[in-house]
Enzyme design. Structure first.
Site, mmCIF file in Angstrom:
data_model
loop_
_atom_site.group_PDB
_atom_site.id
_atom_site.type_symbol
_atom_site.label_atom_id
_atom_site.label_comp_id
_atom_site.label_asym_id
_atom_site.label_seq_id
_atom_site.Cartn_x
_atom_site.Cartn_y
_atom_site.Cartn_z
ATOM 1 N N ASN A 1 8.684 -13.980 21.166
ATOM 2 C CA ASN A 1 7.903 -13.243 20.286
ATOM 3 C C ASN A 1 6.456 -12.988 20.663
ATOM 4 O OD1 ASN A 1 6.425 -12.220 17.974
ATOM 5 N ND2 ASN A 1 7.007 -13.974 16.670
ATOM 6 N N ARG B 1 11.619 -10.347 19.473
ATOM 7 C CA ARG B 1 11.220 -9.812 18.287
ATOM 8 C C ARG B 1 10.530 -8.447 18.489
ATOM 9 N NH1 ARG B 1 6.012 -11.378 14.623
ATOM 10 N NH2 ARG B 1 6.599 -10.267 12.579
ATOM 11 N N HIS C 1 9.589 -8.695 7.816
ATOM 12 C CA HIS C 1 10.275 -9.930 7.552
ATOM 13 C C HIS C 1 11.644 -9.877 7.434
ATOM 14 C CE1 HIS C 1 6.296 -11.495 5.724
ATOM 15 N NE2 HIS C 1 6.123 -11.850 7.182
ATOM 16 N N HIS D 1 10.078 -14.603 0.758
ATOM 17 C CA HIS D 1 9.792 -15.179 2.075
ATOM 18 C C HIS D 1 8.066 -15.344 1.767
ATOM 19 C CE1 HIS D 1 9.398 -15.314 6.272
ATOM 20 N NE2 HIS D 1 8.160 -15.041 6.216
ATOM 21 N N LEU D 2 7.663 -16.487 1.489
ATOM 22 C CA LEU D 2 6.076 -16.931 1.399
ATOM 23 C C LEU D 2 5.650 -17.851 2.385
ATOM 24 C CD1 LEU D 2 6.857 -17.707 -2.514
ATOM 25 C CD2 LEU D 2 6.531 -15.577 -1.335
ATOM 26 N N ASN E 1 2.049 -17.443 5.259
ATOM 27 C CA ASN E 1 0.647 -16.796 5.284
ATOM 28 C C ASN E 1 0.604 -15.213 5.345
ATOM 29 O OD1 ASN E 1 -2.279 -17.048 6.180
ATOM 30 N ND2 ASN E 1 -1.647 -15.930 7.961
ATOM 31 N N ARG F 1 -4.331 -11.336 3.696
ATOM 32 C CA ARG F 1 -4.406 -10.027 3.378
ATOM 33 C C ARG F 1 -4.319 -9.699 1.866
ATOM 34 N NH1 ARG F 1 1.056 -9.779 6.676
ATOM 35 N NH2 ARG F 1 0.203 -10.007 8.819
ATOM 36 N N ASP G 1 -5.403 -21.345 3.974
ATOM 37 C CA ASP G 1 -3.913 -22.272 3.656
ATOM 38 C C ASP G 1 -3.844 -22.548 2.273
ATOM 39 O OD1 ASP G 1 -2.200 -24.426 3.842
ATOM 40 O OD2 ASP G 1 -2.938 -24.739 6.052
ATOM 41 N N LEU G 2 -2.732 -22.393 1.603
ATOM 42 C CA LEU G 2 -2.465 -22.588 0.216
ATOM 43 C C LEU G 2 -2.454 -24.121 0.090
ATOM 44 C CD1 LEU G 2 -1.950 -21.401 -2.311
ATOM 45 C CD2 LEU G 2 0.523 -21.788 -1.988
ATOM 46 N N GLY H 1 6.884 -20.904 4.809
ATOM 47 C CA GLY H 1 6.250 -22.180 4.638
ATOM 48 C C GLY H 1 5.916 -22.622 3.229
ATOM 49 N N GLY I 1 7.417 -21.023 0.339
ATOM 50 C CA GLY I 1 8.442 -21.016 -0.307
ATOM 51 C C GLY I 1 9.373 -22.351 -0.301
ATOM 52 N N GLU I 2 9.269 -22.786 0.977
ATOM 53 C CA GLU I 2 10.210 -23.809 1.200
ATOM 54 C C GLU I 2 9.480 -25.246 0.835
ATOM 55 O OE1 GLU I 2 11.380 -23.954 5.378
ATOM 56 O OE2 GLU I 2 11.785 -21.697 5.161
ATOM 57 N N GLU J 1 14.569 -17.151 11.824
ATOM 58 C CA GLU J 1 14.449 -15.776 12.143
ATOM 59 C C GLU J 1 15.185 -15.804 13.688
ATOM 60 O OE1 GLU J 1 10.973 -13.537 10.427
ATOM 61 O OE2 GLU J 1 10.567 -15.902 10.315
#
Length: 400
Positions: free
Chosen positions: A7, A90, A179, A206-207, A209, A239, A281-282, A329, A331-332, A383
């Site tokens: 990638n 990728r 994605h 798909h959650l 960054n 974004r 970073d959430l 990251g 979502g999980e 992925e």
């Protein structure tokens, strides 16, 4: 078959060495700061780690270093380059030209070069990775796996913008989505967890960054949140996501901004970072919210609300839902975001179980209540496996 998965980014290079048949990962790593000073982070064996600080003027030196590390010294996992049987790349943007993964040929590379205006930051680096691997490992098959391919099954009324039609015919301006490898993997895993391969209505969130949502009917994507570029759709780390054109033009005129300055602001300075003023970073923003920071609270509320809006619209597009999936990251790992997103979706048959939701696990699991009409899954994405698997199938002649 050992597949070298690459990638290539503008100043970084992620890689894995994997056997897609056994799913055994021999090594994983990243080259960072290419063209600046250079650092290689290499993981192998049973959790062993190796860090090498070395000059990498170009991607060629980076790939040469990775190949040396895989075959010699402390980080060695194979005897020689001959043990690599294929390379899977990728590829970010395949436009309308590539609806599936393909063997890399001169014609494929030329077509990807024509698509550079659609992905000026990503496609040149992807192409560079392919050409360097062809040079360093001559004769070995290379396969391109496109982020956009999974979304090519969208109907025209879903992917078209309501602009003059000649903007599509002349410039290819439409929604493409990204994605795709993650959305494919997770939706396919969900179909298996449902034990139902037909008449499936699945929504994948798909959650991370970068974030996107897709609506998947019977294994085929019928809509997705990202558009011509990855800036459209959900609010993300840096974004902006969906912003009205009028707001953008007004901001440009008030600030005296150029198009490039505006794109830089919308891609790198907006989203969670722009609203919170704290971080992209959430996790740090969630900490700030707990400490009473109102802008952090606003950022979290906006993130969850945007996801919920897309979930609701895709339930309508699918005429119902069998499974809502969280991956990536955020979502999980963020039970709170999953909880806020699912709150109030009972009428759509989505009932989250707080106990199951807050139980941490790195395995795929169902976090819906037993009485929930639809399932709610947390599914770790993979992925790299999709890239390795597609490469194996094409090189082995299993996909014609």
């Amino acid at each position: 078959m050992n597949v070298f998965i690459l990638n290539a980014g503008s100043s970084s290079l992620k890689y894995q060495l994997m056997n897609p048949v056994t799913k055994n990962v021999l090594a994983v790593g990243i080259c960072e700061r290419i063209g600046i000073d250079g650092v290689l982070k290499h993981e192998f064996g049973d959790g062993q780690e190796l860090k090498i600080d070395v000059s990498m003027p170009t991607h060629k030196e980076a790939i040469e270093l990775v190949l040396r590390t895989l075959t010699d010294g402390e980080g060695k996992v194979i005897d020689s380059i001959d043990d690599i049987e294929a390379i899977g790349h990728r590829a970010v943007h395949g436009g309308e030209e590539f609806a599936s993964s393909v063997m890399v040929t001169e014609k494929v590379i030329e077509t990807m070069k024509k698509l550079i205006p659609l992905a000026p930051l990503h496609n040149p680096a992807n192409i560079m990775g392919m050409e360097i691997c062809q040079e360093l490992m001559p004769g070995k098959p290379n396969v391109a796996v496109f982020d956009t391919a999974f979304h090519q099954t969208m109907p025209d009324y879903a992917y078209m913008y309501a602009l003059p039609y000649d903007q599509y015919t002349k410039h290819g301006i439409r929604k493409y989505g990204f994605h795709g490898t993650s959305h494919f993997f997770v939706s396919n895993e969900a179909r298996g967890m449902l034990d139902k391969k037909h008449n499936t209505r699945i929504i994948v969130c798909h959650l991370g960054n970068g974030s996107s949502v897709s609506a998947v009917l019977n294994g085929k994507c019928i809509d997705t949140s990202m558009g011509l570029t990855p800036v459209q759709g959900l609010m993300m780390g840096t974004r902006a996501g969906d912003v009205g054109a009028g707001a953008i033009s007004f901001m440009m005129s008030q600030e005296g901004m150029t198009i490039n300055e505006t794109l830089d602001l919308m891609n790198k300075k907006s989203g969670i970072l722009g609203i919170s003023g704290k971080s992209s970073d959430l996790r740090e923003v969630l900490d700030g919210m707990q400490e009473g920071d109102d802008r952090c609270r606003l950022a979290v509320d906006m993130v969850a609300y945007n996801i919920k809006k897309y979930v609701g619209s895709y339930v309508a597009a699918l005429d119902g839902v069998d499974a809502l999936c969280f991956t990536g990251g955020i979502g999980e790992n963020s039970a709170l975001i999953r909880e806020i997103v699912c709150a109030g979706l009972d009428g759509m048959g989505l009932n989250i179980d707080p106990t199951k939701n807050n139980k941490r696990s790195n395995k795929a699991r169902d976090i819906a209540t037993n009485s929930s009409a639809a399932r709610i899954f947390v599914i770790p994405t993979n992925e790299e496996y999709v890239i390795a698997s597609d490469t194996y199938k094409i090189v082995s002649g299993l996909e014609k």
